[in-house]
Enzyme design. Sequence first.
Site, PDB file in Angstrom:
ATOM      1  CG  ASN A  87       4.199  -6.809   0.662  1.00 44.33           C
ATOM      2  OD1 ASN A  87       4.618  -7.936   0.398  1.00 44.33           O
ATOM      3  ND2 ASN A  87       3.039  -6.370   0.222  1.00 44.33           N
ATOM      4  CD  GLN A  94       6.839  -1.326   4.758  1.00 46.55           C
ATOM      5  OE1 GLN A  94       7.974  -1.809   4.821  1.00 46.55           O
ATOM      6  NE2 GLN A  94       6.225  -0.805   5.802  1.00 46.55           N
ATOM      7  CG  HIS A 100       0.957  -2.982   6.244  1.00 46.89           C
ATOM      8  ND1 HIS A 100       1.870  -1.961   6.146  1.00 46.89           N
ATOM      9  CD2 HIS A 100       0.889  -3.542   5.013  1.00 46.89           C
ATOM     10  CE1 HIS A 100       2.324  -1.891   4.909  1.00 46.89           C
ATOM     11  NE2 HIS A 100       1.753  -2.854   4.191  1.00 46.89           N
TER      12      HIS A 100
HETATM   13  P1  5GP Z   1       1.859  -2.632   1.121  1.00 47.16           P
HETATM   14  O1  5GP Z   1       1.889  -2.437  -0.365  1.00 47.16           O
HETATM   15  O2  5GP Z   1       2.606  -1.513   1.832  1.00 47.16           O
HETATM   16  O3  5GP Z   1       2.311  -4.001   1.580  1.00 47.16           O
HETATM   17  O4  5GP Z   1       0.351  -2.564   1.548  1.00 47.16           O
HETATM   18  C1  5GP Z   1      -0.354  -1.369   1.714  1.00 47.16           C
HETATM   19  C2  5GP Z   1      -1.792  -1.697   1.464  1.00 47.16           C
HETATM   20  O5  5GP Z   1      -2.569  -0.624   1.938  1.00 47.16           O
HETATM   21  C3  5GP Z   1      -2.150  -1.883  -0.020  1.00 47.16           C
HETATM   22  O6  5GP Z   1      -2.662  -3.189  -0.228  1.00 47.16           O
HETATM   23  C4  5GP Z   1      -3.180  -0.796  -0.282  1.00 47.16           C
HETATM   24  O7  5GP Z   1      -4.221  -1.212  -1.138  1.00 47.16           O
HETATM   25  C5  5GP Z   1      -3.693  -0.476   1.112  1.00 47.16           C
HETATM   26  N1  5GP Z   1      -4.153   0.885   1.283  1.00 47.16           N
HETATM   27  C6  5GP Z   1      -3.521   2.036   0.882  1.00 47.16           C
HETATM   28  N2  5GP Z   1      -4.234   3.109   1.251  1.00 47.16           N
HETATM   29  C7  5GP Z   1      -5.341   2.648   1.884  1.00 47.16           C
HETATM   30  C8  5GP Z   1      -6.465   3.302   2.498  1.00 47.16           C
HETATM   31  O8  5GP Z   1      -6.584   4.521   2.538  1.00 47.16           O
HETATM   32  N3  5GP Z   1      -7.404   2.493   3.060  1.00 47.16           N
HETATM   33  C9  5GP Z   1      -7.304   1.128   3.051  1.00 47.16           C
HETATM   34  N4  5GP Z   1      -8.293   0.440   3.621  1.00 47.16           N
HETATM   35  N5  5GP Z   1      -6.261   0.486   2.495  1.00 47.16           N
HETATM   36  C10 5GP Z   1      -5.291   1.234   1.921  1.00 47.16           C
END
Ligand code: 5GP
Length: 114
Positions: A87, A94, A100
């Site tokens: 993302n 994102q 990531h």
């Molecule tokens: P994005 O939405 O930016 O593509 O993905 C970020 C991801 O990080 C999300 O799926 C969310 O659940 C995960 N995430 C956010 N904070 C934490 C955390 O403190 N620990 C872990 N293990 N995952 C997290």
Amino acid sequence: MKDCLFCKIIGGEIPSNKVYEDDMVYAFYDIEPQAPEHILIIPKKHFESIMDVTGKDFEYVDKMMQAAQKLAKEKGFEKDGFRLVFNTGRDGGQTVAHLHMHLLGGRSLQWPPG
Ligand code: 5GP
Ligand code: ZN
């Protein structure tokens, strides 16, 4: 980078459930899983997104892909498949500004995304 959630996870300042680590990459379970297996694969160097990676640093992306292949094999996803997602930015959904890749597997996933 200071005040980055995923840099703090790499540094152990914030706990995580690690599934893989090498000199360039760290992988751990997503806190809000969207599939039976939902792993985040991140570079140990801080990049806000794929758009900030240049030149030799693409080795980090290479290592992220290698980690994804290894984990997919270990999880037994080779036959039925799985999904890898970056993302990126606001429209990409994102929410954490440290590059990531999501590895999602263990169920049949929908397409197209919302
Ligand atoms: P994005 O939405 O930016 O593509 O993905 C970020 C991801 O990080 C999300 O799926 C969310 O659940 C995960 N995430 C956010 N904070 C934490 C955390 O403190 N620990 C872990 N293990 N995952 C997290
Ligand atoms: Zn970071």
